[in-house]
Design a protein around this motif. Structure first.
Motif, PDB file in Angstrom:
ATOM      1  N   PRO A 161      11.367 -17.918 -14.461  1.00 38.61           N
ATOM      2  CA  PRO A 161      10.017 -19.049 -14.663  1.00 38.61           C
ATOM      3  C   PRO A 161      10.416 -20.303 -14.956  1.00 38.61           C
ATOM      4  CG  PRO A 161      10.377 -17.264 -16.367  1.00 38.61           C
ATOM      5  CD  PRO A 161      11.225 -17.466 -15.279  1.00 38.61           C
ATOM      6  N   SER A 162       9.290 -21.036 -14.950  1.00 36.09           N
ATOM      7  CA  SER A 162       9.106 -22.354 -15.115  1.00 36.09           C
ATOM      8  C   SER A 162       9.654 -23.054 -16.390  1.00 36.09           C
ATOM      9  CB  SER A 162       8.456 -23.120 -14.795  1.00 36.09           C
ATOM     10  OG  SER A 162       7.796 -23.134 -13.435  1.00 36.09           O
ATOM     11  N   ASN A 163      10.323 -23.980 -17.162  1.00 34.90           N
ATOM     12  CA  ASN A 163      10.979 -23.793 -17.962  1.00 34.90           C
ATOM     13  C   ASN A 163       9.439 -24.539 -18.712  1.00 34.90           C
ATOM     14  OD1 ASN A 163      13.853 -23.968 -18.533  1.00 34.90           O
ATOM     15  ND2 ASN A 163      13.824 -25.651 -17.470  1.00 34.90           N
ATOM     16  N   PRO A 164       9.887 -24.000 -20.363  1.00 37.03           N
ATOM     17  CA  PRO A 164       7.815 -25.175 -21.057  1.00 37.03           C
ATOM     18  C   PRO A 164       8.582 -26.562 -21.046  1.00 37.03           C
ATOM     19  CG  PRO A 164       9.830 -23.318 -22.317  1.00 37.03           C
ATOM     20  CD  PRO A 164      10.661 -23.308 -21.042  1.00 37.03           C
ATOM     21  N   LYS A 165       8.121 -26.766 -20.852  1.00 35.62           N
ATOM     22  CA  LYS A 165       7.384 -28.914 -21.241  1.00 35.62           C
ATOM     23  C   LYS A 165       7.812 -29.080 -22.663  1.00 35.62           C
ATOM     24  CE  LYS A 165       3.048 -28.771 -19.284  1.00 35.62           C
ATOM     25  NZ  LYS A 165       2.066 -29.402 -19.151  1.00 35.62           N
ATOM     26  N   LYS A 166       8.255 -30.036 -22.406  1.00 35.15           N
ATOM     27  CA  LYS A 166       8.559 -30.791 -23.864  1.00 35.15           C
ATOM     28  C   LYS A 166       8.826 -31.738 -23.665  1.00 35.15           C
ATOM     29  CE  LYS A 166      12.850 -28.592 -22.908  1.00 35.15           C
ATOM     30  NZ  LYS A 166      12.678 -27.910 -21.332  1.00 35.15           N
ATOM     31  N   ALA A 167       8.259 -32.473 -24.869  1.00 32.21           N
ATOM     32  CA  ALA A 167       8.010 -34.150 -25.482  1.00 32.21           C
ATOM     33  C   ALA A 167       8.517 -34.353 -26.360  1.00 32.21           C
ATOM     34  CB  ALA A 167       6.758 -34.397 -25.846  1.00 32.21           C
TER      35      ALA A 167
END
Length: 545
Positions: A299-305
């Motif tokens: 799956p895609s990685n979680p988006k992170k700021a």
């Protein structure tokens, strides 16, 4: 106009056009939540298109360009810019393919020595220094430790050579960059490079409990797709704008690309570079090469700021943006690592906040939690006094003067209208107990660190050398435990390490089974268990309490 004149003029026109487009995206925040995502994506598409057009043109006309005076460092500069664009896209999307693309371009520059001979031109030397710093960052995040080691050596030598060859130029800032990367790698290499920090099915899924995880169901299951990570400590270990703690958390919230950790990355310094070899890998070939390193089934990685030393208002603004765009049935993770302060006596505060005396025992490793049904539950009653949410705070700033640097628990309350998972790593983490019961719609899941770390060796308590112990436990639990008891793991004791890893894996497997079969698990936690990243954090946190 002859063909000999058209080619270089067209090339330089393409360079200028690409640079103008690059200038438009240079200052866009390096995280997914800055400005309009669609608009930023449109700009980046145009910049990539401009540079790929430039790239293909110089490949097609390489011989004519070389005859007209094209220098190797100019090719290196174009490649470096493309690598920089790919890395920026990785930071904004968390997509691993962009990180690999960036690495491939930087590695090509390094292997082909496109900046060689920069000792004769100060401007080119600065380009080379910036290239090394950027390649180091990409290699660090990809966990290519052998390449990092070689780059640190070359980078250090380059800075020393710059001081000798450009005596009228101040390289103090670059010396500081060298000091940062040396300190960072010293702290990072203290971790044995045996298993990745990223989620890897080989290590982080347990066959004995896998069937229980697959059958687990709760009234509500949340998806984890967004995270905000920030750390703000005086003299903390960092490289550029990435601190050691956010570096560990960033990797902990990503998938390990299939096989990439176990591939050998032979690194050799090519001293006999062939100056007649004007070829560089093309963008199209790179895409195929990067695809070979990735597992398309992941799956895609979680988006992170990843925010570097943000002001309180900047942090709140980003959290608000995440909250506003959070999809239905999703949870946002907020990781805050910062010192704190309180203006009240700790004992009286515990009494006034309604924390049970059972939880306030000073000898408890996590004195704000108590084991209940296999998970830590906060024991806090607000008694209708919302002022407690604005008494204690975390300190985000260079000094404690002025409330603009303070982050109060009450600042987070508006965002609890959406599901929130907070990790507070601070000597004042207990201040955030007051969030329990004060939420505005969704009960918040809270991980609160101990107020003080525990070490057998007092010298290990220095965050400026080792990073946070709490974050270390969440990301590398076994090695954090060894650090806690003063046991020095090394490659000489790999058999012992493997035995310890087997023990801790069996414990996690059993604990995972308990979580997935519990009939009294609070929904706050039950709705998170199905996500592999959050489940792994829950296992590590709960087992360390």
């Amino acid at each position: 106009m002859s063909t000999e004149d058209v080619v270089p003029k067209t090339f330089h026109a393409l360079v200028e056009r690409a640079e103008r487009k690059f200038a438009r995206v240079r200052d866009i925040p390096l995280h997914p939540y800055g400005g309009s995502g669609l608009e930023n994506g449109h700009f980046f598409h145009k910049v990539f298109k401009a540079y790929m057009r430039l790239w293909k043109y110089q490949q097609k006309n390489r011989d004519k360009l070389v005859e007209s005076g094209l220098r190797r460092w100019e090719i290196g500069e174009i490649s470096s810019r493309i690598g920089q664009l790919y890395f920026s896209q990785y930071l904004r999307t968390s997509e691993a393919r962009f990180l690999f693309e960036s690495y491939i371009f930087y590695e090509a520059i390094f292997n082909r020595k496109y900046f060689e001979g920069s000792s004769r031109d100060r401007g080119v030397r600065f380009k080379e220094l910036r290239f090394y710093a950027r390649f180091l960052m990409v290699s660090l995040i990809l966990n290519h430790k052998e390449m990092v080691k070689l780059l640190v050596e070359k980078f250090t030598e380059l800075v020393e050579d710059s001081k000798a060859n450009f005596r009228g130029t101040n390289f103090k800032e670059w010396k500081l960059v060298v000091q940062e990367i040396v300190q960072f790698t010293k702290a990072d290499t203290a971790i044995l490079n045996i298993k990745p920090l990223r989620y890897c099915a080989m290590f982080d899924s347990y066959p004995a409990s896998l069937s229980y995880v697959s059958r687990f169901h709760a009234k509500r299951l949340l998806k984890f797709q967004d995270a905000v990570l920030t750390s703000y400590h005086k003299n903390e270990v960092k490289f550029a704008e990435l601190t050691l703690d956010t570096f560990r958390m960033l990797q902990c919230l990503e998938w390990e690309p299939s096989g990439s950790f176990y591939q050998n990355h032979p690194v050799e310094s090519r001293e006999n570079g062939n100056m007649s070899d004007h070829s560089v890998v093309s963008g199209l070939i790179d895409i195929n090469l990067a695809a070979d390193m990735l597992d398309p089934t992941l799956p895609s990685n979680p988006k992170k700021a990843v925010l570097y030393r943000p002001s309180t208002t900047q942090l709140i603004s980003v959290i608000a943006t995440v909250c506003e765009g959070l999809p239905p049935d999703s949870v946002m993770l907020i990781y805050l690592s910062a010192p704190g302060d309180t203006g009240t006596d700790n004992t009286s505060e515990i009494k006034s906040s309604g924390v049970s005396s059972k939880c306030a025992r000073s000898n408890a490793p996590y004195n704000h939690h108590e084991q209940n049904n296999g998970l830590c539950q906060n024991h806090v009653t607000m008694n209708g006094d919302s002022s407690q949410c604005f008494q204690n705070y975390l300190w985000l700033g260079p000094s404690k003067n002025g409330g603009s640097n303070f982050l109060y628990p009450g600042d987070i309350i508006p965002f609890t209208r959406r599901p929130t998972f907070m990790i507070i790593d601070s000597d004042n983490s207990h201040a955030f107990k007051v969030l329990h019961g004060a939420e505005k719609g969704e009960p918040a899941a809270l991980f609160l660190s101990p107020q003080r770390p525990s070490f057998k060796d007092p010298s290990d308590t220095d965050m400026a050398q080792n990073g946070s112990q709490f974050t270390f436990f969440l990301t590398v639990p076994l090695q954090a435990f060894c650090q806690l008891v003063g046991f020095n793991l090394s490659n000489d004791v790999l058999d012992m390490y493997n035995d310890l890893e087997s023990i801790i894996s069996a414990a996690f497997s059993e604990w995972e089974k308990i979580l997935c079969t519990s009939t009294s698990l609070d929904l706050v936690w039950a709705q998170l268990v199905s996500d592999p990243f959050l489940r792994r954090l829950i296992l590590r946190f709960s087992s360390s309490v």
